[in-house]
Design a protein around this motif. Structure first.
Motif, PDB file in Angstrom:
ATOM      1  N   ILE A 215      47.142  30.394  46.363  1.00 30.64           N
ATOM      2  CA  ILE A 215      45.865  30.319  45.641  1.00 30.64           C
ATOM      3  C   ILE A 215      44.751  30.951  46.466  1.00 30.64           C
ATOM      4  N   VAL A 216      44.722  30.637  47.758  1.00 29.55           N
ATOM      5  CA  VAL A 216      43.690  31.225  48.628  1.00 29.55           C
ATOM      6  C   VAL A 216      43.846  32.744  48.680  1.00 29.55           C
ATOM      7  N   GLY A 217      45.099  33.207  48.800  1.00 31.45           N
ATOM      8  CA  GLY A 217      45.335  34.651  48.832  1.00 31.45           C
ATOM      9  C   GLY A 217      44.941  35.331  47.534  1.00 31.45           C
ATOM     10  N   ALA A 218      45.229  34.681  46.402  1.00 30.69           N
ATOM     11  CA  ALA A 218      44.862  35.253  45.109  1.00 30.69           C
ATOM     12  C   ALA A 218      43.345  35.320  44.948  1.00 30.69           C
ATOM     13  N   LEU A 219      42.649  34.296  45.407  1.00 28.93           N
ATOM     14  CA  LEU A 219      41.182  34.321  45.329  1.00 28.93           C
ATOM     15  C   LEU A 219      40.595  35.396  46.239  1.00 28.93           C
TER      16      LEU A 219
END
Length: 145
Positions: A46-50
């Motif tokens: 999720i952090v990488g996608a954001l």
């Protein structure tokens, strides 16, 4: 609702039969991931996608290559979040001609059938050959179509 003693015993027998019949399937169903491994992978995804989304938005105003890098980061992060992680706690076994299961790297053999000795394999041939053999047996006994 708790299981009765008989139900627990039946469940254990079914699990053992599945482990003996198909060790690969049983190892996949064991939940071989470490504790909390999925949460960490999901959070990192999720952090990488954001972060990738931020790069895509930044790439709109600056350079297309920044946007492309952001898109690649989003794809990698989603792939990381959705793929199962962890390593199996035990390796898959090798099935011998006698039906015993041997773990790679060890001399230990676990019999497939109940009892102390490894039972002789009753199945011979490939899966399709066994199906054809069963079909022929049913037809000869008058149980087929």
């Amino acid at each position: 609702m708790a299981l009765s003693e008989r139900e627990r015993q039946m469940l254990e027998e079914m699990e053992e039969a599945i482990r003996a019949e198909d060790p690969r399937f049983a190892s996949q169903m064991n939940g071989v991931r470490g504790p909390g491994g999925d949460r960490r992978r999901m959070a990192l995804g999720i952090v990488g996608a954001l972060a990738g989304l931020g790069l895509v938005l930044l790439g709109i105003n600056t350079s297309i290559w920044v946007g492309v890098a952001g898109f690649a980061l989003i794809v990698a992060a989603v792939a990381l979040a959705l793929t199962p992680g962890g390593r199996p706690t035990h390796g898959l076994g090798l099935v011998g001609d006698d039906g015993s299961v041997r773990r790679p790297g060890t001399g230990h053999q676990r019999p497939r059938a109940k009892g102390g000795k490894a039972a002789k394999a009753t199945r011979q041939g490939t899966f399709m050959q066994r199906l054809e053999q069963r079909w022929d047996e049913r037809r000869s006994n008058g149980q087929g179509w």
